[in-house]
Design an enzyme around this catalytic site. Structure first.
Site, PDB file in Angstrom:
ATOM      1  N   LEU B  64       1.432   7.155  -1.218  1.00  0.00           N
ATOM      2  CA  LEU B  64       2.628   6.476  -0.711  1.00  0.00           C
ATOM      3  C   LEU B  64       3.740   6.542  -1.769  1.00  0.00           C
ATOM      4  CD1 LEU B  64       3.288   4.419   1.800  1.00  0.00           C
ATOM      5  CD2 LEU B  64       2.880   2.642   0.104  1.00  0.00           C
ATOM      6  N   PRO B  65       4.320   7.721  -1.967  1.00  0.00           N
ATOM      7  CA  PRO B  65       5.358   7.824  -2.995  1.00  0.00           C
ATOM      8  C   PRO B  65       6.628   7.051  -2.602  1.00  0.00           C
ATOM      9  CG  PRO B  65       4.585  10.005  -2.294  1.00  0.00           C
ATOM     10  CD  PRO B  65       4.088   9.010  -1.308  1.00  0.00           C
ATOM     11  N   HIS B  66       7.288   6.507  -3.596  1.00  0.00           N
ATOM     12  CA  HIS B  66       8.564   5.825  -3.367  1.00  0.00           C
ATOM     13  C   HIS B  66       9.220   5.594  -4.714  1.00  0.00           C
ATOM     14  CE1 HIS B  66       5.509   2.767  -4.105  1.00  0.00           C
ATOM     15  NE2 HIS B  66       6.458   2.011  -4.626  1.00  0.00           N
ATOM     16  N   ALA B  67      10.481   5.233  -4.683  1.00  0.00           N
ATOM     17  CA  ALA B  67      11.180   4.901  -5.927  1.00  0.00           C
ATOM     18  C   ALA B  67      11.998   3.644  -5.691  1.00  0.00           C
ATOM     19  CB  ALA B  67      12.071   6.065  -6.344  1.00  0.00           C
TER      20      ALA B  67
END
Lengths: 92, 153
Positions: B64-67
């Site tokens: 679950l990539p995010h920034a």
């Protein structure tokens, strides 16, 4: 009691973990507020318990607040048994 | 309803990634194509894993990539990338990854409904198993619609 779920950014995995911890807490009938945050603010958050991914174990070392780590954020059984163990050790 | 967050423009299946960075970048490109983020946000998602580790692999097989919102999120949104071949992200328990769901949020709270719908969906192991193997976006969209209608298959 107050429970905090944490992750790197404080808005992705910790939010999902928070939802699952809330479900578990409701299921076992524990009176607890669950919130989420990032690791850097967790240390001085004054909560009773922190939940995080196993990946953050090192970053959470030396905390005075008890920490539970989980490997699968979507596995409520793992979360439940770890919270129950914590409560038993704490004598509640 | 989870289907309100997904359509044919934010799903990609059968993607062949050589490594985790390529997978995260490809999933970020979908967000960018939908004008949810700027290019910077993609770099920030990769930096997050480099800095803090592969903790974004929250459950076996799924990352679950995010920034952070200030890294270039323009709208709340998500993208779903299904990898043809599973990739190691460097997580001791939950590798290898077949599903990359990236998301972006403009603040710390307005995306919580979206993530909550996603979490409810992912909590059912059969859904994760399905999504890992799905080979077309049409099938996946239909699956989401059926799920929203109450799970009849």
């Amino acid at each position: 009691m107050k429970i905090l779920t944490v992750c790197g950014a404080g808005q992705g995995s910790s939010l999902i973990l928070k939802m699952n911890v809330q479900d578990v807490v409701d299921e076992i009938g524990l009176d607890a507020d669950v919130d989420n945050s990032n690791i850097s603010t967790a240390k001085n958050s004054g909560v009773d318990l922190i939940l995080a991914g196993e990946f953050h174990e090192d970053a959470l070392e030396g905390f005075e607040i008890p920490v539970i780590t989980v490997s699968d954020f979507m596995d409520n059984e793992e979360i439940k048994s770890k919270i129950q163990n914590f409560l038993e050790e704490k004598g509640e | 309803m989870i289907s309100q967050y997904v359509d044919k423009d934010n799903i990609r299946t059968g993607y062949e990634a050589k490594n985790w960075k390529e997978a995260v970048r490809a999933s970020g490109e979908i967000l960018k194509k939908n004008d949810f983020i700027t290019e910077d946000y993609i770099d920030a998602m990769i930096e997050m894993v480099e800095d803090k580790g592969a903790y974004i692999v929250i459950t076996p097989g799924l990352a679950l990539p995010h920034a952070r919102p200030e890294k270039g999120a323009k709208e709340n949104g998500l993208s779903i990338l299904i990898l043809k071949n599973p990739i190691e992200f460097g997580h001791s328990q939950n590798d290898p990854v077949s599903v990359v769901i990236s998301f972006c949020a403009v603040d710390d709270s307005s995306h919580s409904q979206m993530l909550s719908e996603l979490a409810n969906f992912l909590r059912q192991k059969e859904n994760i198993e399905y999504i890992k193997k799905v080979d077309s976006k049409e099938k996946l969209l239909n699956y989401f619609k059926k799920y929203d209608r109450g799970g009849e298959k």
